[in-house]
Motif scaffolding. Sequence first.
Motif, PDB file in Angstrom:
ATOM      1  N   HIS A   1       2.625  16.645   5.347  1.00 56.19           N
ATOM      2  CA  HIS A   1       2.843  15.198   4.753  1.00 56.19           C
ATOM      3  C   HIS A   1       3.308  14.122   5.798  1.00 56.19           C
ATOM      4  O   HIS A   1       3.848  13.249   5.556  1.00 56.19           O
ATOM      5  N   HIS A   2       3.208  14.501   7.179  1.00 56.04           N
ATOM      6  CA  HIS A   2       3.948  13.600   7.894  1.00 56.04           C
ATOM      7  C   HIS A   2       3.083  12.326   8.127  1.00 56.04           C
ATOM      8  O   HIS A   2       3.646  11.374   9.024  1.00 56.04           O
ATOM      9  N   HIS A   3       1.848  12.278   7.523  1.00 50.62           N
ATOM     10  CA  HIS A   3       1.026  10.889   7.821  1.00 50.62           C
ATOM     11  C   HIS A   3       1.069  10.175   6.337  1.00 50.62           C
ATOM     12  O   HIS A   3       0.116   9.269   6.045  1.00 50.62           O
ATOM     13  N   GLU A   4       1.836  10.584   5.520  1.00 54.65           N
ATOM     14  CA  GLU A   4       1.946   9.986   4.063  1.00 54.65           C
ATOM     15  C   GLU A   4       2.743   8.632   4.768  1.00 54.65           C
ATOM     16  O   GLU A   4       3.757   8.763   5.463  1.00 54.65           O
ATOM     17  N   HIS A   5       2.530   7.640   3.890  1.00 55.22           N
ATOM     18  CA  HIS A   5       3.224   6.293   4.034  1.00 55.22           C
ATOM     19  C   HIS A   5       3.840   6.019   2.932  1.00 55.22           C
ATOM     20  O   HIS A   5       3.722   6.341   1.717  1.00 55.22           O
ATOM     21  N   TYR A   6       5.054   5.319   2.938  1.00 56.59           N
ATOM     22  CA  TYR A   6       5.971   5.014   2.024  1.00 56.59           C
ATOM     23  C   TYR A   6       5.287   4.207   0.979  1.00 56.59           C
ATOM     24  O   TYR A   6       5.690   4.543  -0.183  1.00 56.59           O
ATOM     25  N   ASP A   7       4.254   3.451   1.147  1.00 50.96           N
ATOM     26  CA  ASP A   7       3.641   2.786   0.205  1.00 50.96           C
ATOM     27  C   ASP A   7       2.577   3.362  -0.499  1.00 50.96           C
ATOM     28  O   ASP A   7       1.850   2.804  -1.285  1.00 50.96           O
ATOM     29  N   GLY A   8       2.368   4.727  -0.093  1.00 45.63           N
ATOM     30  CA  GLY A   8       1.314   5.398  -0.720  1.00 45.63           C
ATOM     31  C   GLY A   8       0.174   5.282  -0.193  1.00 45.63           C
ATOM     32  O   GLY A   8      -1.230   5.822  -0.533  1.00 45.63           O
ATOM     33  N   SER A   9      -0.228   4.716   1.045  1.00 47.50           N
ATOM     34  CA  SER A   9      -1.563   4.520   1.701  1.00 47.50           C
ATOM     35  C   SER A   9      -1.862   5.679   2.660  1.00 47.50           C
ATOM     36  O   SER A   9      -2.858   5.412   3.322  1.00 47.50           O
ATOM     37  N   GLY A  10      -1.183   6.586   3.042  1.00 45.23           N
ATOM     38  CA  GLY A  10      -1.076   7.716   3.925  1.00 45.23           C
ATOM     39  C   GLY A  10      -2.073   8.632   3.403  1.00 45.23           C
ATOM     40  O   GLY A  10      -2.813   8.847   2.171  1.00 45.23           O
ATOM     41  N   TYR A  11      -2.157   9.875   4.036  1.00 44.19           N
ATOM     42  CA  TYR A  11      -2.821  11.081   3.801  1.00 44.19           C
ATOM     43  C   TYR A  11      -1.971  12.280   4.084  1.00 44.19           C
ATOM     44  O   TYR A  11      -1.008  11.929   4.516  1.00 44.19           O
ATOM     45  N   PRO A  12      -2.103  13.375   3.215  1.00 46.08           N
ATOM     46  CA  PRO A  12      -3.501  13.715   2.689  1.00 46.08           C
ATOM     47  C   PRO A  12      -3.525  13.555   1.137  1.00 46.08           C
ATOM     48  O   PRO A  12      -4.522  13.328   0.582  1.00 46.08           O
ATOM     49  N   ASN A  13      -2.398  13.309   0.596  1.00 41.91           N
ATOM     50  CA  ASN A  13      -2.206  13.032  -0.872  1.00 41.91           C
ATOM     51  C   ASN A  13      -1.856  11.676  -1.393  1.00 41.91           C
ATOM     52  O   ASN A  13      -1.761  11.510  -2.683  1.00 41.91           O
ATOM     53  N   GLY A  14      -1.705  10.572  -0.208  1.00 39.87           N
ATOM     54  CA  GLY A  14      -1.246   9.488  -1.029  1.00 39.87           C
ATOM     55  C   GLY A  14      -0.073   9.322  -1.640  1.00 39.87           C
ATOM     56  O   GLY A  14       0.116   8.689  -2.563  1.00 39.87           O
ATOM     57  N   LEU A  15       0.843  10.173  -1.174  1.00 40.31           N
ATOM     58  CA  LEU A  15       2.155  10.204  -1.660  1.00 40.31           C
ATOM     59  C   LEU A  15       3.013   8.970  -1.421  1.00 40.31           C
ATOM     60  O   LEU A  15       2.587   8.134  -0.367  1.00 40.31           O
ATOM     61  N   ALA A  16       3.905   8.600  -2.277  1.00 42.88           N
ATOM     62  CA  ALA A  16       4.556   7.440  -2.055  1.00 42.88           C
ATOM     63  C   ALA A  16       6.090   7.230  -2.098  1.00 42.88           C
ATOM     64  O   ALA A  16       6.725   8.408  -2.814  1.00 42.88           O
ATOM     65  N   GLY A  17       6.914   6.767  -1.601  1.00 39.42           N
ATOM     66  CA  GLY A  17       8.390   6.663  -1.662  1.00 39.42           C
ATOM     67  C   GLY A  17       9.035   8.009  -1.566  1.00 39.42           C
ATOM     68  O   GLY A  17       8.698   8.719  -0.626  1.00 39.42           O
ATOM     69  N   ASP A  18       9.890   8.267  -2.625  1.00 35.58           N
ATOM     70  CA  ASP A  18      10.741   9.561  -2.555  1.00 35.58           C
ATOM     71  C   ASP A  18       9.815  10.684  -2.753  1.00 35.58           C
ATOM     72  O   ASP A  18      10.317  11.809  -2.769  1.00 35.58           O
ATOM     73  N   SER A  19       8.573  10.685  -3.242  1.00 32.84           N
ATOM     74  CA  SER A  19       7.882  11.644  -3.323  1.00 32.84           C
ATOM     75  C   SER A  19       7.316  12.518  -2.342  1.00 32.84           C
ATOM     76  O   SER A  19       6.774  13.669  -2.162  1.00 32.84           O
TER      77      SER A  19
ATOM     78  N   GLU B   1     -15.516  11.182  11.249  1.00 32.33           N
ATOM     79  CA  GLU B   1     -14.670  11.286  12.225  1.00 32.33           C
ATOM     80  C   GLU B   1     -13.134  11.268  11.710  1.00 32.33           C
ATOM     81  O   GLU B   1     -12.149  12.064  12.106  1.00 32.33           O
ATOM     82  N   TRP B   2     -13.082  10.385  10.804  1.00 28.86           N
ATOM     83  CA  TRP B   2     -11.952  10.153  10.182  1.00 28.86           C
ATOM     84  C   TRP B   2     -11.219  11.236   9.359  1.00 28.86           C
ATOM     85  O   TRP B   2     -10.151  11.833   9.289  1.00 28.86           O
ATOM     86  N   GLU B   3     -12.399  11.819   8.781  1.00 25.57           N
ATOM     87  CA  GLU B   3     -12.056  13.188   7.913  1.00 25.57           C
ATOM     88  C   GLU B   3     -11.732  14.301   8.725  1.00 25.57           C
ATOM     89  O   GLU B   3     -10.739  15.176   8.483  1.00 25.57           O
ATOM     90  N   ILE B   4     -12.160  14.455   9.982  1.00 17.55           N
ATOM     91  CA  ILE B   4     -11.996  15.410  11.247  1.00 17.55           C
ATOM     92  C   ILE B   4     -10.493  15.105  11.490  1.00 17.55           C
ATOM     93  O   ILE B   4      -9.553  16.001  11.404  1.00 17.55           O
ATOM     94  N   ILE B   5      -9.918  13.887  11.936  1.00 10.36           N
ATOM     95  CA  ILE B   5      -8.418  13.658  12.085  1.00 10.36           C
ATOM     96  C   ILE B   5      -7.637  13.938  11.123  1.00 10.36           C
ATOM     97  O   ILE B   5      -6.699  14.521  11.192  1.00 10.36           O
ATOM     98  N   GLN B   6      -7.785  13.736   9.661  1.00  9.98           N
ATOM     99  CA  GLN B   6      -7.043  13.837   8.835  1.00  9.98           C
ATOM    100  C   GLN B   6      -6.934  15.541   8.593  1.00  9.98           C
ATOM    101  O   GLN B   6      -5.933  16.035   7.963  1.00  9.98           O
ATOM    102  N   GLN B   7      -7.929  16.516   8.974  1.00 12.18           N
ATOM    103  CA  GLN B   7      -8.058  17.732   8.718  1.00 12.18           C
ATOM    104  C   GLN B   7      -7.018  18.372   9.353  1.00 12.18           C
ATOM    105  O   GLN B   7      -6.310  19.375   9.120  1.00 12.18           O
TER     106      GLN B   7
END
Length: 184
Positions: free
Chosen positions: A99-117, A69-75
Amino acid sequence: LRKGIAVRRARHDELAEICHEVCLRTARRLRVDDGDLKHLAFALQTYDLGLSGVPDEVLYKSPPLEPEEWEIIQQHVHTGLEMVEHLDADEMVKESILHHHEHYDGSGYPNGLAGDSIPFGARLLALADALTAMLQGRPYRPALQLRDALSEMSERSGSQFCPRCLAVFLEEAREFEEAVAAIQ
């Protein structure tokens, strides 16, 4: 399209519009140029279109979600991206939606981007999305008053949210306390 998604989720569109305005005011104060501001405004109107691909039984389910279900949400970010590609959206719009669900600390999705990336537009969009969700409530949590939502967002500075963007966003959002209270 966005209004159709809003109806499906029983959202208060007025609250979303306030959150969008706070986001745009934040962008202006952070000296986003007019072209990028225009793209951000478009992204604010389209970022959640991908939720139309999430079944109601998943969208309205209270946590914890099963892994599938989490995968469906992330999609939904990919689905939204596909939808705006048909609208000839600018690359900034696409990156912000993706990338609007990426978290500044890298814990978000879909790519785990962090900070200024994390693309700048996505960092701003994340703020509007989070505040909208908090003010409208979700199946697993009631709507918050603006003051409580801003306090919760402040606690996530540097973890979920970009500290530089968040500081300005919080200042701008406080200007709407009476308007939010009247809608809620």
